[in-house]
Design an enzyme around this catalytic site. Structure first.
Site, PDB file in Angstrom:
ATOM      1  N   GLU A 150       0.823  -1.206   0.000  1.00  0.00           N
ATOM      2  CA  GLU A 150       0.000   0.000   0.000  1.00  0.00           C
ATOM      3  C   GLU A 150       0.864   1.264   0.000  1.00  0.00           C
ATOM      4  O   GLU A 150       0.636   2.187   0.795  1.00  0.00           O
ATOM      5  CB  GLU A 150      -0.964  -0.025   1.187  1.00  0.00           C
ATOM      6  CG  GLU A 150      -1.872  -1.241   1.187  1.00  0.00           C
ATOM      7  CD  GLU A 150      -2.893  -1.255   2.318  1.00  0.00           C
ATOM      8  OE1 GLU A 150      -2.651  -0.581   3.339  1.00  0.00           O
ATOM      9  OE2 GLU A 150      -3.929  -1.919   2.190  1.00  0.00           O
ATOM     10  N   GLU A 298      -5.829  -8.826  -0.059  1.00  0.00           N
ATOM     11  CA  GLU A 298      -6.341  -8.940   1.307  1.00  0.00           C
ATOM     12  C   GLU A 298      -7.848  -8.729   1.297  1.00  0.00           C
ATOM     13  O   GLU A 298      -8.337  -7.753   0.723  1.00  0.00           O
ATOM     14  CB  GLU A 298      -5.699  -7.907   2.243  1.00  0.00           C
ATOM     15  CG  GLU A 298      -4.194  -8.023   2.403  1.00  0.00           C
ATOM     16  CD  GLU A 298      -3.614  -6.928   3.287  1.00  0.00           C
ATOM     17  OE1 GLU A 298      -4.396  -6.241   3.989  1.00  0.00           O
ATOM     18  OE2 GLU A 298      -2.385  -6.737   3.269  1.00  0.00           O
TER      19      GLU A 298
END
Length: 529
Positions: A150, A298
């Protein structure tokens, strides 16, 4: 020879069928825990439950050796704090690949195909006749290298914006030159905050990449398309509910009967997962890569730490998700498509940052000691069953540290509870959590015991200025469990997890991830009203 060819076809077909039955999803294996099960125990837990893919947040040698011999396809990671160095110096990229990929590569044989996460090698043995042997390589099967985690979060204020794509290109070049590039691809796991729909038109078809990273993402996506790597994104429907009581709860799941679906160009969106995924597909289409493969790095649902983080909700979410994946249902913009998914996560992690919320320590489908929490259909056969628990787990003695009912200096209880909870996990004590209904004395006992267990039950850890004592009576009060920790020989020092949600050094980033998800949820609500 024709007979041998037939044998090859039959064996490979059987192997592929087994892979479909056992390889429905992958899972994230995080290690932010005060005391951890040994990697070999964890690897066996993965195998026992049919996981043929795993995503880890580093390339830790002990973890990798735990995976050795399992044939489990593994996504390893270059942490965010290494991106600048790898981007600036190709030699650093080559060294990283050598130490973390080539080191575990098996040389020899003919690499036919990845099946169930293993590389099937054909070897010939001669006796009275020719016959075929299929052997399983005894090294970790690395499939992807994650470049950061991220890295484009708004909370990083552009820190990694200019180094992520150069690092991606250098690592893939190093993989190619080392002979791994055809089988191992580098990709960048991104958070869903890199794309959105405008507030004036909050529907999936209006999806676009965030203005400040659009050029960088376009460059990255073009490279992924050229190298044959997928786009990796993390999606969390739970965060749509967290802190947002106006969000329709059924939209977070897959089995609800929404009173008013989101209608976008004739498409009815009945859940936030589809809407989020298709917002990304629309954003990719706008930059010319609408068919680029997408994997979910995820996705999951926590079981404690918030009023919506419960076992029944987690079971409901996974039941809907796994059913869709098994049926290859896809999403409205990508119907009848297999979506590769990594569940988040494998185990509860009691040392994760709670900056986003107390639920962060409870994402596991297993408890800290490898006990399953609820039935799952991990094999895609339509029959949810309780997953197999970890085998060979060894515990500390069955004893607990609790508040002494005869203690006289009760004015010191609050300070001692605060001390214990600052050094151990007390998140289950929160409102509407598993231990939220305890009285004041039991609250203190829970905090004291959590600290005592985290410290390995050393006697000095159960004093608290004379307020506590050790008991051999289990004082658990269902659903609140007073845990006994695993033995010291199975403990490992806490390591840094590079995910924004787990990295205690980046609380702002994790809080932003939750905030962004809540903002997207609010936009979704606007469409429903």
């Amino acid at each position: 020879m024709a007979g041998c060819a037939a044998v090859v076809a039959v064996v490979l077909a059987a192997a592929v069928a087994g892979a479909r039955a056992e390889g429905l999803v992958g899972v994230n294996w995080g290690t932010m825990a005060t005391r951890r099960l040994p990697p070999k125990v964890m690897a066996r837990l993965l195998k026992d439950n049919g996981f043929n893919k795993v995503k880890i947040f580093d390339a830790d040698e002990t973890t990798m050796m735990g995976l050795a011999g399992t044939g489990i396809e593994t996504m390893i990671a270059v942490p965010n704090d290494m991106l600048a160095a790898v981007a600036a110096d190709y030699r650093r990229a080559k060294d990283w690949v050598k130490m973390n990929v080539t080191k575990y590569d098996f040389h020899g044989g003919v690499n036919i195909k990845y099946v169930r996460g293993s590389r099937l090698l054909l070897t010939w043995s001669i006796s009275s006749v020719f016959f075929l042997q299929l052997i399983c390589v005894c090294d970790p099967s690395i499939r992807f290298v994650a470049i950061g985690n991220e890295p484009f979060l708004t909370a990083y204020n552009g820190t990694y914006d200019n180094v992520t794509v150069p690092a991606l290109k250098n690592i893939q070049r190093a993989l190619d030159e080392a002979g791994h590039g055809s089988a191992i691809k580098a990709t960048v796991p991104v958070n869903a905050d890199v794309y959105d729909s405008p507030a004036s038109n909050p529907v999936p078809s209006a999806g676009k990449f965030r203005d400040d990273v659009a050029a960088t993402i376009t460059d990255m996506v073009g490279f992924l398309n050229h190298s044959g790597a997928p786009f990796s994104v993390n999606i969390y429907p739970f965060l749509s509910l967290y802190g947002n009581d106006d969000f329709p709860i059924d939209y977070a799941f897959f089995d609800g009967a929404p009173p008013k679906p989101v209608i976008d160009k004739g498409i009815n969106y009945t859940n936030v997962f589809d809407a989020n995924f298709d917002t990304l597909v629309s954003a990719l289409d706008k930059i010319g890569f609408g068919t680029l493969p997408v994997i979910i790095g995820e996705v999951g649902w926590p079981t404690d730490g918030d009023k919506h983080a419960t076992v029944p909700y987690a079971e409901r979410f996974y039941a809907g998700l796994l059913k869709r994946l098994a049926a290859r249902q896809g999403t409205p913009l990508r119907p009848h498509t297999h979506i590769e998914v990594y569940l988040f996560g494998l185990m509860d992690e009691d040392a994760k940052s709670v900056a986003p919320g107390n639920f962060e320590r409870h994402w596991g489908i297993f408890t800290f000691d490898g006990r399953p929490k609820f039935p799952l259909d991990l094999r895609g056969n339509g029959r949810p069953v309780m997953p197999a628990g970890a085998r060979g787990v060894q515990y500390l003695p069955r004893q607990w540290c609790v508040l002494n009912p005869n203690a006289t200096n009760t004015t010191k209880i609050a300070d001692n509870v605060a001390y214990a909870c600052s050094r151990a996990d007390c998140t289950p004590l929160g409102y509407a959590c598993s231990c939220g209904a305890l009285d004041a004395a039991k609250n203190a006992s829970y905090a004291f015991n959590a600290y005592y267990q985290a410290q390995g039950q050393v006697p000095a850890a159960c004093d608290f200025q004379g307020l506590a004592f050790i008991t051999h009576k289990d004082v658990s009060q269902p659903p609140c469990n007073f845990s006994v920790q695993i033995t010291e020989t199975h403990a490992t020092a806490v390591t840094t997890n590079t995910t924004a949600a787990a990295d205690s050094s980046a609380p702002d980033a994790t809080t932003t991830r939750v905030t962004v998800a809540m903002m997207m949820a609010l936009l979704f609500v606007l469409v429903l009203t």
